[in-house]
Design a protein around this motif. Structure first.
Motif, short mmCIF file in Angstrom:
data_model
loop_
_atom_site.label_atom_id
_atom_site.label_comp_id
_atom_site.label_asym_id
_atom_site.label_seq_id
_atom_site.Cartn_x
_atom_site.Cartn_y
_atom_site.Cartn_z
N ARG A 59 -30.66 -18.19 -25.70
CA ARG A 59 -29.76 -17.20 -25.09
C ARG A 59 -29.33 -16.18 -26.14
O ARG A 59 -29.28 -14.98 -25.88
CB ARG A 59 -28.55 -17.90 -24.47
CG ARG A 59 -27.50 -16.98 -23.89
CD ARG A 59 -28.06 -16.21 -22.69
NE ARG A 59 -27.11 -15.26 -22.16
CZ ARG A 59 -26.37 -15.47 -21.10
NH1 ARG A 59 -26.45 -16.61 -20.44
NH2 ARG A 59 -25.54 -14.55 -20.69
N GLN A 60 -29.06 -16.66 -27.35
CA GLN A 60 -28.66 -15.75 -28.42
C GLN A 60 -29.79 -14.78 -28.75
O GLN A 60 -29.56 -13.59 -28.96
CB GLN A 60 -28.25 -16.51 -29.67
CG GLN A 60 -27.79 -15.57 -30.77
CD GLN A 60 -28.09 -16.07 -32.16
OE1 GLN A 60 -29.12 -16.67 -32.41
NE2 GLN A 60 -27.18 -15.79 -33.07
N ALA A 61 -31.01 -15.28 -28.81
CA ALA A 61 -32.17 -14.42 -29.13
C ALA A 61 -32.30 -13.32 -28.07
O ALA A 61 -32.53 -12.15 -28.41
CB ALA A 61 -33.44 -15.25 -29.21
N HIS A 62 -32.16 -13.68 -26.83
CA HIS A 62 -32.23 -12.71 -25.73
C HIS A 62 -31.08 -11.70 -25.84
O HIS A 62 -31.30 -10.48 -25.75
CB HIS A 62 -32.17 -13.44 -24.39
CG HIS A 62 -32.12 -12.53 -23.22
ND1 HIS A 62 -30.92 -12.15 -22.64
CD2 HIS A 62 -33.11 -11.90 -22.52
CE1 HIS A 62 -31.18 -11.34 -21.63
NE2 HIS A 62 -32.50 -11.17 -21.53
N GLN A 88 -40.01 2.52 -23.66
CA GLN A 88 -41.01 1.54 -24.11
C GLN A 88 -40.33 0.26 -24.59
O GLN A 88 -40.78 -0.84 -24.29
CB GLN A 88 -41.87 2.14 -25.21
CG GLN A 88 -42.95 1.21 -25.71
CD GLN A 88 -43.73 1.79 -26.89
OE1 GLN A 88 -43.18 2.53 -27.70
NE2 GLN A 88 -44.99 1.44 -26.97
N LEU A 89 -39.24 0.41 -25.32
CA LEU A 89 -38.51 -0.76 -25.80
C LEU A 89 -37.83 -1.50 -24.65
O LEU A 89 -37.86 -2.73 -24.60
CB LEU A 89 -37.48 -0.34 -26.86
CG LEU A 89 -38.08 0.19 -28.16
CD1 LEU A 89 -36.99 0.81 -29.02
CD2 LEU A 89 -38.82 -0.90 -28.91
N PRO A 133 -38.16 -7.80 -20.02
CA PRO A 133 -38.69 -8.95 -19.26
C PRO A 133 -39.58 -9.85 -20.11
O PRO A 133 -39.58 -11.08 -19.94
CB PRO A 133 -39.49 -8.30 -18.12
CG PRO A 133 -38.94 -6.93 -17.99
CD PRO A 133 -38.51 -6.52 -19.37
N ARG A 134 -40.31 -9.26 -21.01
CA ARG A 134 -41.16 -10.03 -21.93
C ARG A 134 -40.32 -10.90 -22.84
O ARG A 134 -40.62 -12.09 -23.04
CB ARG A 134 -41.99 -9.03 -22.73
CG ARG A 134 -42.98 -9.61 -23.68
CD ARG A 134 -43.68 -8.46 -24.37
NE ARG A 134 -44.72 -8.90 -25.27
CZ ARG A 134 -45.28 -8.13 -26.17
NH1 ARG A 134 -44.93 -6.87 -26.29
NH2 ARG A 134 -46.22 -8.61 -26.96
N VAL A 135 -39.26 -10.33 -23.39
CA VAL A 135 -38.34 -11.10 -24.25
C VAL A 135 -37.70 -12.23 -23.45
O VAL A 135 -37.62 -13.37 -23.92
CB VAL A 135 -37.27 -10.18 -24.88
CG1 VAL A 135 -36.17 -10.98 -25.55
CG2 VAL A 135 -37.92 -9.20 -25.85
N CYS A 141 -43.75 -7.71 -33.60
CA CYS A 141 -43.05 -9.00 -33.68
C CYS A 141 -43.09 -9.73 -32.35
O CYS A 141 -43.21 -10.96 -32.32
CB CYS A 141 -41.61 -8.80 -34.14
SG CYS A 141 -41.50 -8.31 -35.87
N LEU A 142 -43.00 -8.99 -31.25
CA LEU A 142 -43.11 -9.64 -29.94
C LEU A 142 -44.52 -10.17 -29.72
O LEU A 142 -44.69 -11.25 -29.16
CB LEU A 142 -42.70 -8.67 -28.83
CG LEU A 142 -41.22 -8.32 -28.80
CD1 LEU A 142 -40.93 -7.30 -27.70
CD2 LEU A 142 -40.35 -9.56 -28.62
N ASN A 143 -45.52 -9.42 -30.18
CA ASN A 143 -46.90 -9.93 -30.10
C ASN A 143 -47.04 -11.21 -30.90
O ASN A 143 -47.68 -12.17 -30.46
CB ASN A 143 -47.89 -8.88 -30.62
CG ASN A 143 -48.04 -7.71 -29.68
OD1 ASN A 143 -47.77 -7.82 -28.49
ND2 ASN A 143 -48.47 -6.59 -30.22
N GLU A 144 -46.43 -11.22 -32.06
CA GLU A 144 -46.46 -12.41 -32.92
C GLU A 144 -45.79 -13.60 -32.23
O GLU A 144 -46.32 -14.71 -32.23
CB GLU A 144 -45.73 -12.07 -34.22
CG GLU A 144 -45.71 -13.12 -35.27
CD GLU A 144 -44.91 -12.65 -36.48
OE1 GLU A 144 -44.03 -13.42 -36.92
OE2 GLU A 144 -45.13 -11.52 -36.96
#
Length: 141
Positions: A23-26, A58-59, A64-66, A132-135
């Protein structure tokens, strides 16, 4: 009616992401997006504003991906507190770095707003968010 809809949404997020690490990451990513859009409101040059809107969109499209990465993190590596569960370090690290880069994207945007920075810097930082999201996503491959 909106109050109840907001409460239901918050309950769903708590159920899917927990109240700890994921939840914190989101929420860190959401705060970064909010900050980016707050800074955007003060940009007076129309051409610069329009370019920053495209980057911001774009960000924002990544939210939704995050959310899904955090949901899967909670599903596969449940965390009720702030400690990263074994096996989740790469996922959490990617999400954490994405949020950090989003914050630095907002900083670069603020510099552009103040005429002390360049759009290329904002583009560069935004690409780092995506990288970083790809990673983080690759941890599920």
């Amino acid at each position: 009616m909106k109050l109840f809809k907001g409460r239901r949404r918050a309950n769903k997020i708590d159920q899917e992401l927990g109240k700890g690490l994921w939840r914190q990451a989101h929420d860190r990513f959401v705060r970064g997006l909010d900050r980016y859009h707050q800074i955007l409101d003060g940009v007076e040059d129309d051409a610069v504003h329009n370019e920053l809107v495209v980057i911001g969109d774009q960000l924002a499209d990544q939210l939704p991906r995050v959310y899904e990465l955090c949901r899967r993190g909670q599903q596969d590596f449940p965390a009720t507190e702030m400690q990263v569960p074994p096996g989740a370090h790469a996922l959490h690290g990617g999400l954490s770095r994405a949020a950090n880069h989003l914050a630095t994207t907002a900083e670069a945007e603020a510099m552009v707003r103040l005429s002390n920075g360049e759009l290329a810097s904002v583009h560069h930082r935004a690409r780092q968010v995506l990288d970083c999201l790809n990673e983080a996503e690759s941890t599920f491959s």
